[in-house]
Scaffold this motif. Structure first.
Motif, PDB file in Angstrom:
ATOM      1  N   ALA A 146       0.830  -1.208   0.000  1.00  0.00           N
ATOM      2  CA  ALA A 146       0.000   0.000   0.000  1.00  0.00           C
ATOM      3  C   ALA A 146       0.865   1.258   0.000  1.00  0.00           C
ATOM      4  O   ALA A 146       0.584   2.228  -0.718  1.00  0.00           O
ATOM      5  CB  ALA A 146      -0.924  -0.011   1.215  1.00  0.00           C
ATOM      6  N   LYS A 147       1.926   1.251   0.784  1.00  0.00           N
ATOM      7  CA  LYS A 147       2.811   2.423   0.845  1.00  0.00           C
ATOM      8  C   LYS A 147       3.634   2.560  -0.435  1.00  0.00           C
ATOM      9  O   LYS A 147       3.920   3.680  -0.877  1.00  0.00           O
ATOM     10  CB  LYS A 147       3.707   2.326   2.073  1.00  0.00           C
ATOM     11  CG  LYS A 147       2.925   2.502   3.367  1.00  0.00           C
ATOM     12  CD  LYS A 147       3.801   2.353   4.596  1.00  0.00           C
ATOM     13  CE  LYS A 147       2.978   2.563   5.855  1.00  0.00           C
ATOM     14  NZ  LYS A 147       3.775   2.333   7.087  1.00  0.00           N
ATOM     15  N   LEU A 148       4.020   1.434  -1.027  1.00  0.00           N
ATOM     16  CA  LEU A 148       4.768   1.493  -2.281  1.00  0.00           C
ATOM     17  C   LEU A 148       3.924   2.108  -3.390  1.00  0.00           C
ATOM     18  O   LEU A 148       4.421   2.890  -4.209  1.00  0.00           O
ATOM     19  CB  LEU A 148       5.233   0.086  -2.678  1.00  0.00           C
ATOM     20  CG  LEU A 148       6.082  -0.020  -3.946  1.00  0.00           C
ATOM     21  CD1 LEU A 148       7.377   0.776  -3.797  1.00  0.00           C
ATOM     22  CD2 LEU A 148       6.399  -1.478  -4.259  1.00  0.00           C
ATOM     23  N   ARG A 149       2.642   1.781  -3.423  1.00  0.00           N
ATOM     24  CA  ARG A 149       1.753   2.339  -4.443  1.00  0.00           C
ATOM     25  C   ARG A 149       1.643   3.862  -4.321  1.00  0.00           C
ATOM     26  O   ARG A 149       1.350   4.548  -5.288  1.00  0.00           O
ATOM     27  CB  ARG A 149       0.374   1.697  -4.332  1.00  0.00           C
ATOM     28  CG  ARG A 149       0.318   0.274  -4.877  1.00  0.00           C
ATOM     29  CD  ARG A 149      -1.020  -0.374  -4.627  1.00  0.00           C
ATOM     30  NE  ARG A 149      -1.136  -1.655  -5.324  1.00  0.00           N
ATOM     31  CZ  ARG A 149      -1.801  -2.706  -4.857  1.00  0.00           C
ATOM     32  NH1 ARG A 149      -2.405  -2.633  -3.676  1.00  0.00           N
ATOM     33  NH2 ARG A 149      -1.851  -3.819  -5.550  1.00  0.00           N
ATOM     34  N   GLN A 150       1.849   4.387  -3.120  1.00  0.00           N
ATOM     35  CA  GLN A 150       1.748   5.827  -2.894  1.00  0.00           C
ATOM     36  C   GLN A 150       3.083   6.538  -3.093  1.00  0.00           C
ATOM     37  O   GLN A 150       3.138   7.768  -3.065  1.00  0.00           O
ATOM     38  CB  GLN A 150       1.249   6.086  -1.469  1.00  0.00           C
ATOM     39  CG  GLN A 150      -0.132   5.525  -1.198  1.00  0.00           C
ATOM     40  CD  GLN A 150      -0.498   5.578   0.285  1.00  0.00           C
ATOM     41  OE1 GLN A 150       0.244   6.121   1.101  1.00  0.00           O
ATOM     42  NE2 GLN A 150      -1.641   5.012   0.626  1.00  0.00           N
ATOM     43  N   ALA A 151       4.159   5.783  -3.277  1.00  0.00           N
ATOM     44  CA  ALA A 151       5.503   6.370  -3.394  1.00  0.00           C
ATOM     45  C   ALA A 151       5.665   7.086  -4.740  1.00  0.00           C
ATOM     46  O   ALA A 151       4.979   6.771  -5.717  1.00  0.00           O
ATOM     47  CB  ALA A 151       6.558   5.282  -3.238  1.00  0.00           C
ATOM     48  N   PRO A 152       6.588   8.049  -4.822  1.00  0.00           N
ATOM     49  CA  PRO A 152       6.776   8.848  -6.045  1.00  0.00           C
ATOM     50  C   PRO A 152       7.559   8.106  -7.123  1.00  0.00           C
ATOM     51  O   PRO A 152       8.693   8.458  -7.447  1.00  0.00           O
ATOM     52  CB  PRO A 152       7.547  10.069  -5.535  1.00  0.00           C
ATOM     53  CG  PRO A 152       8.335   9.557  -4.372  1.00  0.00           C
ATOM     54  CD  PRO A 152       7.452   8.531  -3.717  1.00  0.00           C
ATOM     55  N   VAL A 153       6.953   7.073  -7.688  1.00  0.00           N
ATOM     56  CA  VAL A 153       7.581   6.306  -8.766  1.00  0.00           C
ATOM     57  C   VAL A 153       6.987   6.768 -10.096  1.00  0.00           C
ATOM     58  O   VAL A 153       5.758   6.772 -10.246  1.00  0.00           O
ATOM     59  CB  VAL A 153       7.336   4.790  -8.589  1.00  0.00           C
ATOM     60  CG1 VAL A 153       8.052   4.000  -9.696  1.00  0.00           C
ATOM     61  CG2 VAL A 153       7.787   4.315  -7.223  1.00  0.00           C
ATOM     62  N   PRO A 154       7.796   7.157 -11.069  1.00  0.00           N
ATOM     63  CA  PRO A 154       7.250   7.562 -12.370  1.00  0.00           C
ATOM     64  C   PRO A 154       6.410   6.439 -12.988  1.00  0.00           C
ATOM     65  O   PRO A 154       6.844   5.277 -13.021  1.00  0.00           O
ATOM     66  CB  PRO A 154       8.506   7.831 -13.212  1.00  0.00           C
ATOM     67  CG  PRO A 154       9.585   8.115 -12.218  1.00  0.00           C
ATOM     68  CD  PRO A 154       9.270   7.261 -11.026  1.00  0.00           C
ATOM     69  N   GLY A 155       5.220   6.763 -13.448  1.00  0.00           N
ATOM     70  CA  GLY A 155       4.353   5.749 -14.033  1.00  0.00           C
ATOM     71  C   GLY A 155       4.941   5.097 -15.260  1.00  0.00           C
ATOM     72  O   GLY A 155       4.584   3.974 -15.610  1.00  0.00           O
TER      73      GLY A 155
END
Length: 216
Positions: free
Chosen positions: A122-131
């Motif tokens: 859940a926290k990884l999905r909210q992290a600032p990773v470029p789509g």
């Protein structure tokens, strides 16, 4: 916050993972057990001295045959975070009483706690990773982010708070993860596609984090 630590994280992982790499072998090996307060007996916790390095390691897991008598929904691999912390504490007490508190590192399999897996995803999905990021078999970017998340997790913090039992200490900087792996069918897809998949497409059954203990 996550990206500023990326270079350090990658170097730390490279140094830490060999502790339990394929080339390591147990020179001494013990199988520990612990009964949780709810009556569940957790078996098959591997503790021993590995070579090269002559280091004492505890491997916390709930593999298929690790839960013998259980009240955990009748299934293995489903400890709550609280039960996982209780298990670690019980194993550390046994190491202190029966093995002179000899311990250099702890390996914790993410599959030990479903709640822990769900929380970090859940926290990884909210992290600032470029789509647009293309995920590979072992993604350094996702590994670095996941390590930062695990370091700040309640479970990792709880484990560090308990290692004083074996006359040791640890902090977030002493926690690392093995490289993240994605399910084969998702490799090469963009993170924007991936993060909505079950468990964000991660092979969480193969994910572990490692705690390196420091002398107290």
């Amino acid at each position: 916050m996550y990206r500023t630590r990326f270079a350090y994280v990658v170097a730390f992982i490279a140094a830490l993972v060999p502790l339990l790499a394929a080339g390591s072998a147990y020179q001494e090996k013990y199988l520990l057990s612990y009964a949780l307060h709810d009556g569940s007996l957790i078996d098959g916790q591997v503790y021993g001295r590995i070579s090269p390095g002559n280091r004492w390691v505890l491997h916390v897991n709930t593999a298929e045959d690790a839960v013998r008598a259980t009240n955990i929904d009748g299934r293995s691999r489903n400890l709550s975070n609280q039960q996982a912390g209780e298990l670690v504490e019980g194993l550390l007490l046994e190491i202190k009483l029966k093995h002179a508190a000899k311990l250099d590192s702890i390996r914790f399999d993410a599959s030990t706690s479903t709640a822990f897996q769900e929380d970090i995803v859940a926290k990884l999905r909210q992290a600032p990773v470029p789509g647009s990021l293309k995920v590979q078999a072992k993604s350094k970017e996702i590994t670095a982010l996941l390590e930062s998340i695990i370091r700040e997790s309640d479970l990792a913090t709880a484990i560090c708070s308990k290692v004083g039992i074996v006359d040791a200490r640890c902090s977030a900087a002493d926690i690392g993860v093995n490289p993240v792996a994605f399910e084969l069918q998702y490799q090469g897809h963009s993170w924007g596609e991936m993060k909505s998949q079950p468990l964000a497409g991660l092979q969480l059954d193969s994910l572990s984090f490692f705690v390196t203990l420091q002398p107290d």
